[in-house]
Design a protein around this motif. Structure first.
Motif, mmCIF file in Angstrom:
data_model
loop_
_atom_site.group_PDB
_atom_site.id
_atom_site.type_symbol
_atom_site.label_atom_id
_atom_site.label_comp_id
_atom_site.label_asym_id
_atom_site.label_seq_id
_atom_site.Cartn_x
_atom_site.Cartn_y
_atom_site.Cartn_z
ATOM 1 N N GLU A 66 0.839 -1.197 0.000
ATOM 2 C CA GLU A 66 0.000 0.000 0.000
ATOM 3 C C GLU A 66 0.873 1.247 0.000
ATOM 4 O O GLU A 66 0.569 2.243 -0.697
ATOM 5 N N GLY A 67 1.978 1.202 0.748
ATOM 6 C CA GLY A 67 2.921 2.315 0.730
ATOM 7 C C GLY A 67 3.544 2.509 -0.638
ATOM 8 O O GLY A 67 3.741 3.656 -1.087
ATOM 9 N N ASP A 68 3.851 1.419 -1.334
ATOM 10 C CA ASP A 68 4.400 1.513 -2.693
ATOM 11 C C ASP A 68 3.407 2.169 -3.647
ATOM 12 O O ASP A 68 3.785 3.003 -4.486
ATOM 13 N N LEU A 69 2.141 1.814 -3.510
ATOM 14 C CA LEU A 69 1.108 2.385 -4.377
ATOM 15 C C LEU A 69 0.928 3.880 -4.099
ATOM 16 O O LEU A 69 0.805 4.687 -5.029
ATOM 17 N N LEU A 70 0.913 4.248 -2.825
ATOM 18 C CA LEU A 70 0.772 5.662 -2.467
ATOM 19 C C LEU A 70 1.959 6.480 -2.972
ATOM 20 O O LEU A 70 1.796 7.635 -3.382
ATOM 21 N N ALA A 71 3.141 5.880 -2.961
ATOM 22 C CA ALA A 71 4.334 6.574 -3.439
ATOM 23 C C ALA A 71 4.217 6.922 -4.916
ATOM 24 O O ALA A 71 4.661 7.999 -5.355
ATOM 25 N N VAL A 72 3.604 6.031 -5.699
ATOM 26 C CA VAL A 72 3.407 6.307 -7.128
ATOM 27 C C VAL A 72 2.493 7.510 -7.309
ATOM 28 O O VAL A 72 2.763 8.408 -8.121
ATOM 29 N N VAL A 73 1.416 7.559 -6.541
ATOM 30 C CA VAL A 73 0.467 8.667 -6.644
ATOM 31 C C VAL A 73 1.138 9.986 -6.262
ATOM 32 O O VAL A 73 0.918 11.028 -6.908
ATOM 33 N N GLU A 74 1.978 9.949 -5.238
ATOM 34 C CA GLU A 74 2.660 11.171 -4.809
ATOM 35 C C GLU A 74 3.698 11.632 -5.827
ATOM 36 O O GLU A 74 3.909 12.837 -6.012
ATOM 37 N N GLU A 75 4.347 10.670 -6.489
ATOM 38 C CA GLU A 75 5.379 11.021 -7.465
ATOM 39 C C GLU A 75 4.794 11.535 -8.772
ATOM 40 O O GLU A 75 5.461 12.272 -9.503
ATOM 41 N N VAL A 76 3.555 11.139 -9.060
ATOM 42 C CA VAL A 76 2.907 11.553 -10.322
ATOM 43 C C VAL A 76 1.600 12.259 -9.968
ATOM 44 O O VAL A 76 0.518 11.660 -10.025
ATOM 45 N N PRO A 77 1.653 13.521 -9.597
ATOM 46 C CA PRO A 77 0.467 14.220 -9.087
ATOM 47 C C PRO A 77 -0.618 14.441 -10.140
ATOM 48 O O PRO A 77 -1.781 14.682 -9.771
ATOM 49 N N ASP A 78 -0.287 14.379 -11.426
ATOM 50 C CA ASP A 78 -1.296 14.654 -12.451
ATOM 51 C C ASP A 78 -1.974 13.392 -12.964
ATOM 52 O O ASP A 78 -2.526 13.375 -14.066
ATOM 53 N N LEU A 79 -1.974 12.325 -12.168
ATOM 54 C CA LEU A 79 -2.676 11.107 -12.565
ATOM 55 C C LEU A 79 -4.170 11.368 -12.694
ATOM 56 O O LEU A 79 -4.754 12.158 -11.948
ATOM 57 N N SER A 80 -4.788 10.685 -13.639
ATOM 58 C CA SER A 80 -6.241 10.790 -13.776
ATOM 59 C C SER A 80 -6.909 10.104 -12.591
ATOM 60 O O SER A 80 -6.285 9.321 -11.866
ATOM 61 N N GLU A 81 -8.183 10.382 -12.394
ATOM 62 C CA GLU A 81 -8.920 9.747 -11.307
ATOM 63 C C GLU A 81 -8.946 8.234 -11.479
ATOM 64 O O GLU A 81 -8.864 7.476 -10.502
ATOM 65 N N GLU A 82 -9.055 7.787 -12.728
ATOM 66 C CA GLU A 82 -9.063 6.342 -12.997
ATOM 67 C C GLU A 82 -7.743 5.706 -12.586
ATOM 68 O O GLU A 82 -7.717 4.638 -11.961
ATOM 69 N N ASP A 83 -6.627 6.374 -12.925
ATOM 70 C CA ASP A 83 -5.324 5.841 -12.558
ATOM 71 C C ASP A 83 -5.114 5.894 -11.048
ATOM 72 O O ASP A 83 -4.504 4.987 -10.460
ATOM 73 N N ARG A 84 -5.588 6.967 -10.411
ATOM 74 C CA ARG A 84 -5.470 7.046 -8.957
ATOM 75 C C ARG A 84 -6.212 5.887 -8.287
ATOM 76 O O ARG A 84 -5.749 5.325 -7.290
ATOM 77 N N ALA A 85 -7.355 5.539 -8.833
ATOM 78 C CA ALA A 85 -8.132 4.426 -8.280
ATOM 79 C C ALA A 85 -7.385 3.097 -8.430
ATOM 80 O O ALA A 85 -7.471 2.216 -7.569
ATOM 81 N N TYR A 86 -6.640 2.980 -9.523
ATOM 82 C CA TYR A 86 -5.850 1.754 -9.746
ATOM 83 C C TYR A 86 -4.786 1.602 -8.671
ATOM 84 O O TYR A 86 -4.537 0.492 -8.179
ATOM 85 N N PHE A 87 -4.153 2.722 -8.289
ATOM 86 C CA PHE A 87 -3.066 2.664 -7.322
ATOM 87 C C PHE A 87 -3.580 2.733 -5.887
ATOM 88 O O PHE A 87 -3.083 3.503 -5.049
ATOM 89 N N THR A 88 -4.571 1.900 -5.613
ATOM 90 C CA THR A 88 -5.076 1.671 -4.267
ATOM 91 C C THR A 88 -5.157 0.165 -4.071
ATOM 92 O O THR A 88 -5.099 -0.605 -5.029
ATOM 93 N N LEU A 89 -5.295 -0.272 -2.820
ATOM 94 C CA LEU A 89 -5.394 -1.711 -2.585
ATOM 95 C C LEU A 89 -6.611 -2.299 -3.278
ATOM 96 O O LEU A 89 -6.548 -3.400 -3.848
ATOM 97 N N ALA A 90 -7.720 -1.575 -3.251
ATOM 98 C CA ALA A 90 -8.926 -2.078 -3.914
ATOM 99 C C ALA A 90 -8.729 -2.133 -5.425
ATOM 100 O O ALA A 90 -9.129 -3.111 -6.084
ATOM 101 N N GLY A 91 -8.118 -1.099 -5.983
ATOM 102 C CA GLY A 91 -7.896 -1.069 -7.417
ATOM 103 C C GLY A 91 -6.939 -2.147 -7.870
ATOM 104 O O GLY A 91 -7.168 -2.812 -8.895
ATOM 105 N N TYR A 92 -5.856 -2.357 -7.124
ATOM 106 C CA TYR A 92 -4.893 -3.382 -7.519
ATOM 107 C C TYR A 92 -5.462 -4.779 -7.286
ATOM 108 O O TYR A 92 -5.162 -5.709 -8.045
ATOM 109 N N SER A 93 -6.285 -4.952 -6.270
ATOM 110 C CA SER A 93 -6.942 -6.240 -6.056
ATOM 111 C C SER A 93 -7.819 -6.601 -7.248
ATOM 112 O O SER A 93 -7.863 -7.769 -7.683
ATOM 113 N N ALA A 94 -8.517 -5.597 -7.792
ATOM 114 C CA ALA A 94 -9.328 -5.840 -8.988
ATOM 115 C C ALA A 94 -8.436 -6.241 -10.159
ATOM 116 O O ALA A 94 -8.784 -7.122 -10.958
ATOM 117 N N HIS A 95 -7.264 -5.617 -10.257
ATOM 118 C CA HIS A 95 -6.307 -5.978 -11.310
ATOM 119 C C HIS A 95 -5.850 -7.425 -11.164
ATOM 120 O O HIS A 95 -5.734 -8.154 -12.167
#
Length: 322
Positions: A66-95
């Motif tokens: 979860e910390g790794d996923l949050l780090a991606v979001v912090e490093e790329v602040p202009d992610l779309s809402e869809e991409d932000r949802a992917y980089f969560t535990l729920a989003g990656y679990s769906a993946h």
């Protein structure tokens, strides 16, 4: 009892298991034309496939991811809402659920299975001595100049050496001699036909999953955890997954190596190294080694030549009972 075909000679019984003592087993090893095969008993009504994402995985590893996923979001602040949802535990679990095979109950036959996968799209042409330049090549004289240049430019004795578009060399033990394998364009259909003509078969997805995880209900063949002091997969020093699994097979140990099945629609055991370059964290890097992970090929990919160094296959003989 399964009937072993003529030409397969019993060699020995070996104790095999997963890292950290999980799933130890005694396996029978046979030799055929100098190649090791393992006798794997089949099973009726085994459950394969995955659903539930990260559920059941070690909480400490999940928190780290979860910390790794949050780090991606912090490093790329202009992610779309869809991409932000992917980089969560729920989003990656769906993946995870989308990238794994569906849960189903199958029956797997007794099999003699090639112990190690072999590279697709290459043909053995002889040996080369890196110290002396002496060689025993059949249909490989045109490779000599490039092989010699490779060893002159780098005197390190690599375990393997690839000359892109030409050949692959594999070191023989600790010597200076190498096996030389010429690259030969090979489609999935041609490979399947050649394997069948030689009296073998390619694995189905269900057979591969059973051989990898032995029907365990964990995402990875060694369990639902990562040992902090253990290196798994490509680049490990050492890579504990290179040792035979509980069925006695070298399987799902290198993300670059994907195993060809009886269908050209998907591969198992790796993704060609894609996740190794994603920078999303340990779990994402190791996910292609999961028992139920599948790399699906789009229609444009099918029919193309298999890629040396990335596409591998293993031969199997399905056995009849006595």
């Amino acid at each position: 009892m399964p009937v072993v075909p003529d030409g397969f000679a019993f060699s020995h019984v070996e104790s095999c298991g997963e890292p950290h003592g999980v799933g130890s087993n005694e396996v029978g090893v046979y030799l055929h034309d100098g190649v090791e095969f393992v006798l794997v008993p089949g099973k009726v009504g085994v459950t394969l496939g995955w659903e539930g994402g990260l559920s059941g995985f070690d909480p400490g590893a999940v928190a780290e991811f979860e910390g790794d996923l949050l780090a991606v979001v912090e490093e790329v602040p202009d992610l779309s809402e869809e991409d932000r949802a992917y980089f969560t535990l729920a989003g990656y679990s769906a993946h995870i659920d989308e990238a794994t095979s569906p849960v189903r109950v199958v029956s797997v036959p007794d099999m003699l299975v090639e112990r190690s996968p072999r590279e697709a799209g290459v043909r053995y042409v002889g040996t080369y001595d890196a110290d002396t330049g002496e060689h025993e090549l059949v249909d490989g004289d045109d490779l000599l100049e490039r092989i010699g240049e490779a060893f002159r430019s780098d005197d390190k004795r690599w375990a393997t050496l690839r000359l892109v578009g030409s050949a692959a060399l594999t070191r023989i033990g600790d010597s200076a001699r190498y096996e030389v394998w010429r690259e030969v364009p090979t489609t999935h259909a041609r490979l399947r036909d050649a394997v069948t003509a030689a009296g073998y078969s390619l694995l189905t997805e269900a057979e591969w999953e059973y051989l990898c995880g032995a029907g365990s209900r964990t995402l990875f063949r060694w369990g639902d955890f990562f040992h902090r002091n253990t290196d798994y997969g490509y680049g490990g020093a050492p890579n504990v997954l290179e040792a035979p699994n509980q069925h006695g097979l070298r399987i799902a140990f290198d993300q670059f190596k994907r195993e060809v099945l009886d269908t050209d629609e998907l591969a198992k055991g790796g993704d060609g190294g894609l996740t190794l370059h994603d920078g999303i964290g340990r779990f994402d890097m190791l996910f292609p080694l999961a028992t139920y992970f599948r790399q699906e090929h789009d229609p444009d990919y099918r029919g193309r030549n298999l890629v040396g160094g990335y596409d591998f296959y293993r031969r199997v003989v399905r056995l009849d009972g006595a």
